[in-house]
Design a protein around this motif. Sequence first.
Motif, short mmCIF file in Angstrom:
data_model
loop_
_atom_site.label_atom_id
_atom_site.label_comp_id
_atom_site.label_asym_id
_atom_site.label_seq_id
_atom_site.Cartn_x
_atom_site.Cartn_y
_atom_site.Cartn_z
N VAL A 104 34.73 45.52 34.38
CA VAL A 104 35.09 44.71 33.22
C VAL A 104 36.29 43.84 33.53
O VAL A 104 37.31 44.32 34.04
CB VAL A 104 35.40 45.60 32.00
N LYS A 135 32.61 49.61 30.04
CA LYS A 135 33.09 50.57 31.04
C LYS A 135 32.32 51.88 30.96
O LYS A 135 32.03 52.51 31.97
CB LYS A 135 34.59 50.81 30.84
N GLY A 142 34.98 45.93 25.73
CA GLY A 142 35.36 46.32 27.08
C GLY A 142 35.14 47.80 27.33
O GLY A 142 34.67 48.20 28.40
#
Length: 205
Positions: A186, A180, A176
């Motif tokens: 996300v 980003k 994640g």
Amino acid sequence: MGDVVENKEWYVAAYCPEGVPTSDHLKLRTVSLSLASDSIPDNHLAVETLLLSVDPFLRGTITGTVEGLFISQYELNQVLTTFAVVRVIRSKDSNYSVGDLLLNGYGLVAEYSIVPSSHIIRKIDTSNGISLSDYLGSLGVPGFAAWLGIEVLGDPKPGSNVFISAASGAVGMNAGQLAKIRGCRVIGSTGSDDKVRLPFISSTF
């Protein structure tokens, strides 16, 4: 340190096919271990364990069944193994010296152990200011798996949507954050609402 140490190690006392393992399944014992030079085979190292990685795959290794698994089951009375940061205390391999810090890919869950040098993944450079624990996380297998999925296989473009399953896990959290950094939106899922409320999950996504 003497040639013989009283060594604490965790081993599988009983299989746990369902539920959460307890002290009935995993037990601690103390055994004598020789660290004398003539007890260390060539191309092996005597190491002290500094940090261990407790990963989800370990749960599957003590069910007592191999059905649907990609990894082997532990034998009863076998010492657990996992990724570890270790310090060399004696060496029978010219590539490694006493005091070296290493990432061990097959570390025994024990205070001390004799390991083949072929199990060593990398030396750790202590001059770069990176925390030792990071070598088991973002710079270890979880981080590499996340990097492979995002940077190599997924290759998402800025502004695209990226869905992370098992977002509360070590791989999911790293994936994640990598997405980003690429400027993606996300979205993560977890197995329970309690996991969603964990501070490090809410701050990651």
